[in-house]
Write an enzyme that holds these catalytic residues in place. Sequence first.
Site, PDB file in Angstrom:
ATOM      1  N   LYS A 118     -18.115  42.493 118.656  1.00  0.00           N
ATOM      2  CA  LYS A 118     -17.895  42.984 117.293  1.00  0.00           C
ATOM      3  C   LYS A 118     -17.568  44.466 117.273  1.00  0.00           C
ATOM      4  O   LYS A 118     -16.752  44.916 116.477  1.00  0.00           O
ATOM      5  CB  LYS A 118     -19.136  42.741 116.425  1.00  0.00           C
ATOM      6  N   LYS A 201     -13.644  31.258 119.101  1.00  0.00           N
ATOM      7  CA  LYS A 201     -14.530  30.581 118.144  1.00  0.00           C
ATOM      8  C   LYS A 201     -13.924  30.578 116.739  1.00  0.00           C
ATOM      9  O   LYS A 201     -13.275  31.551 116.355  1.00  0.00           O
ATOM     10  CB  LYS A 201     -15.844  31.380 118.146  1.00  0.00           C
ATOM     11  N   LYS A 204     -15.749  33.297 110.361  1.00  0.00           N
ATOM     12  CA  LYS A 204     -15.468  33.706 108.979  1.00  0.00           C
ATOM     13  C   LYS A 204     -14.505  34.876 108.957  1.00  0.00           C
ATOM     14  O   LYS A 204     -13.811  35.087 107.979  1.00  0.00           O
ATOM     15  CB  LYS A 204     -16.762  34.216 108.318  1.00  0.00           C
TER      16      LYS A 204
HETATM   17  P1  TYM Z   1     -23.752  33.428 111.407  1.00  0.00           P
HETATM   18  O1  TYM Z   1     -23.929  33.736 109.962  1.00  0.00           O
HETATM   19  O2  TYM Z   1     -22.654  34.135 112.143  1.00  0.00           O
HETATM   20  O3  TYM Z   1     -23.568  31.896 111.623  1.00  0.00           O
HETATM   21  C1  TYM Z   1     -24.485  30.980 111.061  1.00  0.00           C
HETATM   22  C2  TYM Z   1     -24.695  29.793 111.980  1.00  0.00           C
HETATM   23  O4  TYM Z   1     -23.446  29.132 112.209  1.00  0.00           O
HETATM   24  C3  TYM Z   1     -23.250  28.981 113.605  1.00  0.00           C
HETATM   25  N1  TYM Z   1     -21.800  29.066 113.877  1.00  0.00           N
HETATM   26  C4  TYM Z   1     -21.111  28.152 114.555  1.00  0.00           C
HETATM   27  N2  TYM Z   1     -21.483  26.994 115.127  1.00  0.00           N
HETATM   28  C5  TYM Z   1     -20.525  26.286 115.748  1.00  0.00           C
HETATM   29  N3  TYM Z   1     -19.218  26.667 115.818  1.00  0.00           N
HETATM   30  C6  TYM Z   1     -18.805  27.821 115.262  1.00  0.00           C
HETATM   31  N4  TYM Z   1     -17.545  28.192 115.325  1.00  0.00           N
HETATM   32  C7  TYM Z   1     -19.776  28.630 114.592  1.00  0.00           C
HETATM   33  N5  TYM Z   1     -19.719  29.811 113.934  1.00  0.00           N
HETATM   34  C8  TYM Z   1     -20.971  30.058 113.507  1.00  0.00           C
HETATM   35  C9  TYM Z   1     -23.996  30.140 114.234  1.00  0.00           C
HETATM   36  O5  TYM Z   1     -24.291  29.901 115.590  1.00  0.00           O
HETATM   37  C10 TYM Z   1     -25.230  30.191 113.363  1.00  0.00           C
HETATM   38  O6  TYM Z   1     -26.174  29.230 113.794  1.00  0.00           O
HETATM   39  N6  TYM Z   1     -27.399  36.097 113.560  1.00  0.00           N
HETATM   40  C11 TYM Z   1     -27.089  34.857 112.879  1.00  0.00           C
HETATM   41  C12 TYM Z   1     -27.896  34.633 111.616  1.00  0.00           C
HETATM   42  C13 TYM Z   1     -29.362  34.785 111.779  1.00  0.00           C
HETATM   43  C14 TYM Z   1     -30.253  33.839 112.349  1.00  0.00           C
HETATM   44  C15 TYM Z   1     -31.539  34.405 112.237  1.00  0.00           C
HETATM   45  C16 TYM Z   1     -30.061  32.587 112.937  1.00  0.00           C
HETATM   46  C17 TYM Z   1     -30.100  35.848 111.357  1.00  0.00           C
HETATM   47  N7  TYM Z   1     -31.397  35.622 111.640  1.00  0.00           N
HETATM   48  C18 TYM Z   1     -32.678  33.761 112.734  1.00  0.00           C
HETATM   49  C19 TYM Z   1     -31.219  31.936 113.420  1.00  0.00           C
HETATM   50  C20 TYM Z   1     -32.469  32.517 113.311  1.00  0.00           C
HETATM   51  C21 TYM Z   1     -25.617  34.860 112.489  1.00  0.00           C
HETATM   52  O7  TYM Z   1     -25.004  35.880 112.384  1.00  0.00           O
HETATM   53  O8  TYM Z   1     -25.136  33.643 112.179  1.00  0.00           O
END
Ligand code: TYM
Length: 339
Positions: A118, A201, A204
Amino acid sequence: MTEAKFTRRVFSGIKPSGCLTMGNYLGAIKRFVEMQNADYESIYCVVDMHAITVWQDPADLRFATRELAAAFIASGIDPEKSILFNQSQVPAHAELGWIFNCVARVGWMNRMTQFKDKAGKNAEAVSLGLYAYPSLMAADILAYHATHVPVGEDQKQHVELTRDIANKFNHDYKVDFFPQPEPIIEGPAARVMNLRDGSRKMSKSGASDMERINMTDDATLIAKKFKKAKSDPAPLPETVEGLKDRPEAKNLVGIYAALADTTPEAVIAEFAGAQWGRFKPALADLAVAKLEPISLEMGRLMQDPAEIDRILARGAAQANAIAQPILDKTYDIVGFVRS
Ligand code: TYM
């Protein structure tokens, strides 16, 4: 440490930044619903404090927070069965996050691949929050003594760091207080790839809208995006082994399997030898059948934002009731005087 000491408790979160993608749905929300309906206590969080690690327009953030809550509910998260709330309404996240900033080592943060991706060449100019983000994520999980963390593949390293932080805290303070949470990364959609480039990947924030399916896309747009999705000249193989070295084909088969609640093997059994002209429309139809009801329900829920806010407030009160005693105990362990 024995896990039996802790309740089987799921925690996971999603950032309200930009549009929710099919990757978030298949890799995360759909699996949150499965775990809610299995034998777990489940806590799901709209992690708005994580979102502001990169600039968010305040009005957009408010909208995205409510829209993500609507997506959770429309996908099957039931606020009567799971705790659903937004992070900034429960102060324990930030407070425990600070303590973990003092437990985690700079060297650990420097190894986080997502930060490197990032920040890119711009590492000096990104926010300090983006760098410290994984220790706030550890606080999200450990403020609830969560034992299971369903996430997509890209979050694995952060959950492993959470384990390291829990370990070091327990070790430094000579306690057996924080559990070792397990990342739960399963199924054919743990890493949904970009529709225009099977080596990247689906995210968003990707440059082109054509590379992802947004949860708010309508049927026409979903069909168009799958039609234009990159594939390769060969028909679908006879076995899943034949998908090796065919990243785009492997991705489309994985998406189909996840949407249909089946395995890539079963998809290949059905479509062995099929041309893309047959497979892609079938995939688009399936995606529309599964995603359209969710986006319609999201739209309906968004007509009444006050109701969404009530659900989040109730969830925050329930979350706080679990997290605050854990935070209080942490303060005692650390040696903070609380008069
Ligand atoms: P975030 O908001 O980027 O994504 C949310 C969840 O979606 C999953 N994900 C995917 N899974 C499969 N294929 C993809 N292309 C894909 N893109 C996103 C992510 O793996 C995630 O599970 N840091 C985390 C949010 C977070 C969190 C937490 C998660 C904050 N605190 C505590 C678990 C526990 C994040 O940025 O996810």
